[in-house]
Design an enzyme around this catalytic site. Sequence first.
Site, PDB file in Angstrom:
ATOM      1  N   GLU A 146     144.179  59.897  92.588  1.00  0.00           N
ATOM      2  CA  GLU A 146     144.757  60.400  93.837  1.00  0.00           C
ATOM      3  C   GLU A 146     143.740  60.355  94.975  1.00  0.00           C
ATOM      4  O   GLU A 146     144.089  60.028  96.113  1.00  0.00           O
ATOM      5  CB  GLU A 146     145.300  61.824  93.656  1.00  0.00           C
ATOM      6  CG  GLU A 146     146.564  61.895  92.815  1.00  0.00           C
ATOM      7  CD  GLU A 146     147.730  61.137  93.444  1.00  0.00           C
ATOM      8  OE1 GLU A 146     147.776  60.992  94.675  1.00  0.00           O
ATOM      9  OE2 GLU A 146     148.596  60.662  92.689  1.00  0.00           O
TER      10      GLU A 146
ATOM     11  N   TYR B  95     135.833  55.387 103.656  1.00  0.00           N
ATOM     12  CA  TYR B  95     135.904  56.849 103.691  1.00  0.00           C
ATOM     13  C   TYR B  95     134.848  57.464 102.773  1.00  0.00           C
ATOM     14  O   TYR B  95     135.148  58.096 101.768  1.00  0.00           O
ATOM     15  CB  TYR B  95     137.309  57.330 103.304  1.00  0.00           C
ATOM     16  CG  TYR B  95     138.357  56.786 104.211  1.00  0.00           C
ATOM     17  CD1 TYR B  95     138.638  57.406 105.417  1.00  0.00           C
ATOM     18  CD2 TYR B  95     139.041  55.619 103.891  1.00  0.00           C
ATOM     19  CE1 TYR B  95     139.583  56.886 106.279  1.00  0.00           C
ATOM     20  CE2 TYR B  95     139.985  55.088 104.748  1.00  0.00           C
ATOM     21  CZ  TYR B  95     140.244  55.731 105.936  1.00  0.00           C
ATOM     22  OH  TYR B  95     141.166  55.214 106.786  1.00  0.00           O
TER      23      TYR B  95
ATOM     24  N   TYR C  94     147.128  67.953  99.833  1.00  0.00           N
ATOM     25  CA  TYR C  94     147.807  66.851  99.151  1.00  0.00           C
ATOM     26  C   TYR C  94     147.273  66.662  97.723  1.00  0.00           C
ATOM     27  O   TYR C  94     148.041  66.606  96.754  1.00  0.00           O
ATOM     28  CB  TYR C  94     147.647  65.550  99.955  1.00  0.00           C
ATOM     29  CG  TYR C  94     148.158  64.373  99.170  1.00  0.00           C
ATOM     30  CD1 TYR C  94     149.517  64.078  99.152  1.00  0.00           C
ATOM     31  CD2 TYR C  94     147.301  63.612  98.375  1.00  0.00           C
ATOM     32  CE1 TYR C  94     149.999  63.044  98.389  1.00  0.00           C
ATOM     33  CE2 TYR C  94     147.774  62.572  97.604  1.00  0.00           C
ATOM     34  CZ  TYR C  94     149.122  62.293  97.622  1.00  0.00           C
ATOM     35  OH  TYR C  94     149.607  61.279  96.843  1.00  0.00           O
TER      36      TYR C  94
ATOM     37  N   ASP D 247     153.377  62.366 100.546  1.00  0.00           N
ATOM     38  CA  ASP D 247     152.579  61.300 101.156  1.00  0.00           C
ATOM     39  C   ASP D 247     153.496  60.487 102.071  1.00  0.00           C
ATOM     40  O   ASP D 247     154.653  60.864 102.313  1.00  0.00           O
ATOM     41  CB  ASP D 247     151.903  60.423 100.082  1.00  0.00           C
ATOM     42  CG  ASP D 247     152.898  59.624  99.261  1.00  0.00           C
ATOM     43  OD1 ASP D 247     154.125  59.744  99.480  1.00  0.00           O
ATOM     44  OD2 ASP D 247     152.452  58.851  98.393  1.00  0.00           O
TER      45      ASP D 247
END
Length: 357
Positions: free
Chosen positions: A49, A94, A130, A148
């Site tokens: 995830e 990221y 999330y 999402d």
Amino acid sequence: MRDGIDRDQVSGALLRWYDRAARVLPWRVGPAERAAGVVPDPYRVWLSEVMLQQTTVATVKAYFHRFTTRWPTVEALAAAQDTEVMAEWAGLGYYARARNLIACARAVAGQGGFPDTLDGLRALPGIGAYTAASVAAIAFDRSETVVDGNVERVVARLFAVRDPMPKSKPMLARLATRLTPDERAGDFAQAMMDLGATVCTPRAPRCGDCPLAGFCLAQEQGIAAELPVKTAKTPKPTRRGIAYVAIREDGAPLLETRPPKGLLGGMPGWPGSDWGDDPTPAPPLTADWALLPGVVKHTFTHFHLELTVATARVPQAVNPETGDFRPDFDPGALPTVMRKVWDHAASGDLFAGREGA
Ligand code: SF4
């Protein structure tokens, strides 16, 4: 439920579809295995995830395989060196997420395993709403709602929500929550994601193959492909910079480690100027720098970047103002933008006339 959409009917239809059409994914315990009593590993659910945020399934598969082969448990990942994990993460982007990944693995290992509640998961470093909901639902079958982009699209269409995104996000989350069943919440979450990824796709939804067609207001009204409505985005600005690729006589390139906080934090990179409208040249050492034609383009979340690349061959005995020469350089450990700079530099005449280059 609003507009006559019945939670049990919708979730039942979706779960029956999932039982026969679920995507086979390396981190997933499929519906047949679940029915046979196989329990998902929260480490694999969590890892996938985190990787899947902003990145495609196809890209994540290779990374997931490498991570779980090298670190098969959260304890193994917790014991890894930061630099090893950052190097494996290179290319996924990221990078703050990779640093949070390490911090979270260590916290989980320190408390003897993943907590199995939403609140417990939320308390871990780097786990947002999330990820906490997806691990709680998928790994522990808690009745939590995972929202999402795929789920938002399906819900906007099911309920024919015409309010534009992103303002409509809280409403879509509420509607998604009202669809979530008490039983098999994890499979329901994955089924919604699968439906959005394979049937209720952004441009051309395949309503004829959809298990929810009988409930879907957008389909009924003939507006499925128009939803969700999106507010026009403001264009991203373009920043410019100069990256310096210096190669020492022995072939070692000059690299620096970027500051731990901020963009590409903690990752290796080429020394360079600031990134702005009119960057000030900032060569890391005095050399006969050659500016390569063309620019390297890369897009970050909030801006486009265009880097001019300067290259130089330098003698063995030089002392750079920043960075250090790294004879064991591995281009694969560079973040994507820095890798592009390397590829651009290597396409010039940086290595011309060099034996074995
Ligand atoms: Fe999406 Fe069409 Fe299914 Fe509605 S019927 S959920 S628009 S694929």
